[in-house]
Design a protein around this motif. Sequence first.
Motif, PDB file in Angstrom:
ATOM      1  N   ILE A  95     -43.483  22.461 -23.531  1.00 10.37           N
ATOM      2  CA  ILE A  95     -43.022  23.109 -22.299  1.00 10.37           C
ATOM      3  C   ILE A  95     -43.091  22.128 -21.133  1.00 10.37           C
ATOM      4  CG2 ILE A  95     -43.577  24.904 -20.588  1.00 10.37           C
ATOM      5  CD1 ILE A  95     -44.478  26.660 -22.972  1.00 10.37           C
ATOM      6  N   GLY A  96     -44.181  21.376 -21.056  1.00  8.38           N
ATOM      7  CA  GLY A  96     -44.306  20.377 -19.999  1.00  8.38           C
ATOM      8  C   GLY A  96     -43.255  19.290 -20.108  1.00  8.38           C
ATOM      9  N   VAL A  97     -42.997  18.819 -21.329  1.00  3.68           N
ATOM     10  CA  VAL A  97     -41.984  17.784 -21.547  1.00  3.68           C
ATOM     11  C   VAL A  97     -40.608  18.279 -21.125  1.00  3.68           C
ATOM     12  CG1 VAL A  97     -40.746  16.495 -23.327  1.00  3.68           C
ATOM     13  CG2 VAL A  97     -43.246  16.602 -23.377  1.00  3.68           C
ATOM     14  N   SER A  98     -40.239  19.477 -21.574  1.00  2.80           N
ATOM     15  CA  SER A  98     -38.905  20.002 -21.273  1.00  2.80           C
ATOM     16  C   SER A  98     -38.740  20.281 -19.788  1.00  2.80           C
ATOM     17  CB  SER A  98     -38.644  21.270 -22.080  1.00  2.80           C
ATOM     18  OG  SER A  98     -39.566  22.287 -21.756  1.00  2.80           O
ATOM     19  N   THR A  99     -39.804  20.706 -19.124  1.00  2.00           N
ATOM     20  CA  THR A  99     -39.732  20.949 -17.687  1.00  2.00           C
ATOM     21  C   THR A  99     -39.433  19.656 -16.935  1.00  2.00           C
ATOM     22  OG1 THR A  99     -41.272  22.818 -17.840  1.00  2.00           O
ATOM     23  CG2 THR A  99     -41.004  21.802 -15.675  1.00  2.00           C
ATOM     24  N   SER A 100     -40.083  18.567 -17.338  1.00  2.00           N
ATOM     25  CA  SER A 100     -39.831  17.274 -16.701  1.00  2.00           C
ATOM     26  C   SER A 100     -38.382  16.851 -16.888  1.00  2.00           C
ATOM     27  CB  SER A 100     -40.768  16.215 -17.296  1.00  2.00           C
ATOM     28  OG  SER A 100     -40.489  14.942 -16.757  1.00  2.00           O
ATOM     29  N   VAL A 101     -37.868  16.970 -18.115  1.00  2.00           N
ATOM     30  CA  VAL A 101     -36.485  16.588 -18.397  1.00  2.00           C
ATOM     31  C   VAL A 101     -35.520  17.447 -17.578  1.00  2.00           C
ATOM     32  CG1 VAL A 101     -34.695  16.479 -20.175  1.00  2.00           C
ATOM     33  CG2 VAL A 101     -37.028  15.769 -20.726  1.00  2.00           C
ATOM     34  N   PHE A 102     -35.758  18.751 -17.551  1.00  2.00           N
ATOM     35  CA  PHE A 102     -34.840  19.672 -16.877  1.00  2.00           C
ATOM     36  C   PHE A 102     -34.725  19.358 -15.390  1.00  2.00           C
ATOM     37  CE2 PHE A 102     -33.488  23.488 -14.726  1.00  2.00           C
ATOM     38  CZ  PHE A 102     -32.536  24.038 -15.571  1.00  2.00           C
ATOM     39  N   PHE A 103     -35.855  19.233 -14.718  1.00  2.00           N
ATOM     40  CA  PHE A 103     -35.798  19.061 -13.264  1.00  2.00           C
ATOM     41  C   PHE A 103     -35.356  17.662 -12.855  1.00  2.00           C
ATOM     42  CE2 PHE A 103     -38.372  22.947 -13.393  1.00  2.00           C
ATOM     43  CZ  PHE A 103     -37.621  23.710 -12.513  1.00  2.00           C
ATOM     44  N   LEU A 104     -35.655  16.667 -13.670  1.00  2.00           N
ATOM     45  CA  LEU A 104     -35.134  15.334 -13.380  1.00  2.00           C
ATOM     46  C   LEU A 104     -33.610  15.322 -13.501  1.00  2.00           C
ATOM     47  CD1 LEU A 104     -35.573  12.301 -12.826  1.00  2.00           C
ATOM     48  CD2 LEU A 104     -35.716  11.978 -15.302  1.00  2.00           C
ATOM     49  N   ALA A 105     -33.093  15.924 -14.574  1.00  5.37           N
ATOM     50  CA  ALA A 105     -31.643  15.971 -14.759  1.00  5.37           C
ATOM     51  C   ALA A 105     -30.974  16.796 -13.671  1.00  5.37           C
ATOM     52  CB  ALA A 105     -31.321  16.556 -16.136  1.00  5.37           C
ATOM     53  N   ARG A 106     -31.593  17.915 -13.300  1.00  5.63           N
ATOM     54  CA  ARG A 106     -31.011  18.776 -12.270  1.00  5.63           C
ATOM     55  C   ARG A 106     -30.965  18.066 -10.916  1.00  5.63           C
ATOM     56  NH1 ARG A 106     -27.888  22.906 -12.993  1.00  5.63           N
ATOM     57  NH2 ARG A 106     -26.759  21.024 -12.469  1.00  5.63           N
ATOM     58  N   GLN A 107     -32.039  17.346 -10.577  1.00  3.92           N
ATOM     59  CA  GLN A 107     -32.085  16.627  -9.306  1.00  3.92           C
ATOM     60  C   GLN A 107     -31.039  15.522  -9.266  1.00  3.92           C
ATOM     61  OE1 GLN A 107     -35.803  14.672  -8.501  1.00  3.92           O
ATOM     62  NE2 GLN A 107     -35.251  14.143  -6.394  1.00  3.92           N
ATOM     63  N   THR A 108     -30.930  14.757 -10.352  1.00  5.12           N
ATOM     64  CA  THR A 108     -29.938  13.683 -10.404  1.00  5.12           C
ATOM     65  C   THR A 108     -28.528  14.240 -10.265  1.00  5.12           C
ATOM     66  OG1 THR A 108     -31.401  12.448 -11.885  1.00  5.12           O
ATOM     67  CG2 THR A 108     -29.126  11.724 -11.760  1.00  5.12           C
ATOM     68  N   TYR A 109     -28.271  15.337 -10.932  1.00  5.51           N
ATOM     69  CA  TYR A 109     -26.967  15.999 -10.898  1.00  5.51           C
ATOM     70  C   TYR A 109     -26.598  16.386  -9.467  1.00  5.51           C
ATOM     71  CZ  TYR A 109     -23.535  18.662 -13.731  1.00  5.51           C
ATOM     72  OH  TYR A 109     -22.424  19.131 -14.367  1.00  5.51           O
ATOM     73  N   MET A 110     -27.564  16.991  -8.762  1.00  7.08           N
ATOM     74  CA  MET A 110     -27.309  17.463  -7.399  1.00  7.08           C
ATOM     75  C   MET A 110     -27.089  16.296  -6.435  1.00  7.08           C
ATOM     76  SD  MET A 110     -27.296  20.781  -7.410  1.00  7.08           S
ATOM     77  CE  MET A 110     -27.640  21.263  -5.730  1.00  7.08           C
ATOM     78  N   ILE A 111     -27.849  15.237  -6.592  1.00  6.67           N
ATOM     79  CA  ILE A 111     -27.693  14.084  -5.700  1.00  6.67           C
ATOM     80  C   ILE A 111     -26.289  13.506  -5.806  1.00  6.67           C
ATOM     81  CG2 ILE A 111     -28.471  11.725  -5.238  1.00  6.67           C
ATOM     82  CD1 ILE A 111     -31.243  12.610  -6.254  1.00  6.67           C
TER      83      ILE A 111
END
Length: 395
Positions: free
Chosen positions: A108-124
């Motif tokens: 869960i911790g691993v997937s949370t890191s991947v999800f929010f990093l990808a989401r932030q990069t996408y938005m930028i």
Amino acid sequence: MADSSFSLKSIAIPAYGPSLLFGFANGAILPVIALSARDLGATPALAGLIIALIGLGSLLANIPAALITARIGERSALLGASAITIVALLLCIFASHTSLLALAALLIGVSTSVFFLARQTYMIEAVPFYMRARALSILGGVNRIGMFAGPFVGAGAMHFMGLAGAYWVGIVALIASTILTYLMPDLHVAPKEQDIPVARPRMLQIAQEHAGIFASLGLAVLLISAMRAARQIVIPLWADHIGLSPTTTAIIFGISSAGDMLVFYPAGKIMDEWGRLWVALPCTLIMGLSFAAMPFSDTIVPFAAVAVLMGLGNGFGSGINMTLGADASPDHGRTEFLGLWRLISDVGTSAGPFLLSGMTALVSLGAGVMLTGGFGFISAAIFWRFLPHARGSKK
């Protein structure tokens, strides 16, 4: 030149829908993982350790997540993160031993890191700079809304299905997030004239080139993250210290969380129109003052007021860590930079509760709370020194 015709409404569903559902799933399942551990025979200490593995998983995954996201792209990373979390929740449901539950928490911790990093990069990449802070504040805000609503729906499901009900609620939300991410078209990203096909920089190279940013603003972000993590512990601990019932504590914590959700959009708008400093300062000073005031609240009314103030300060800083990371990130090697930025933030998240506990053990709970409040004043001083003061200062 910024596209003045851009509207956040045009990307609302693909940008924020998956994040809302992902936060909702986490909100549904996080309160019950410790209870699942206890059902499997874990001691309270072991149950707490299993919960801590979520933070450890996120911390350890930041660098690999950045490298993977840079290679496969943000959309594929989002899909992968949701799939990993679904597998983890199925492990929680069918776990027959605490070791399986511990593995699920780590995933869960691993997937949370991947999800929010990808989401932030996408938005930028998708949002013009002049609306960046609002976009990222809303991103932080919708996750808060999901985390706030998830436990209530999870509790309703548990009434009929036991602890497994909360996990099934999380799985349904994650399946919806996966479908939404898969079906929605990619957010439009205008090509940059300066883009040239050169090799991506190595992580060590990014760390060396931006060491000054990591040592200054990165330190402030670490301290904010430490305060935010400690806040979730300070409120129930101090409530118990002054003799409040668990029900009263839960109600006050809920009100504080509601205050947290009220101010994320105004904060983003202020950052875009006035500059990052004019949100960074109020956020850190309000949180620092509320922590400093907590040891002097010995009855329910002042305690509730301080808890709400703490929630407002935290909510006013919604998106501040992501926005500062986005502003500082280079166009080339952005994902790698953000992986390091999230690593710094997660170090603060992991360290905050330990520092609070250590000072409490050595001196007192009040001393631990006051020490944590000091982080707010230190980070405010860093922001005052390193962020532009002029209204509307750009990157």
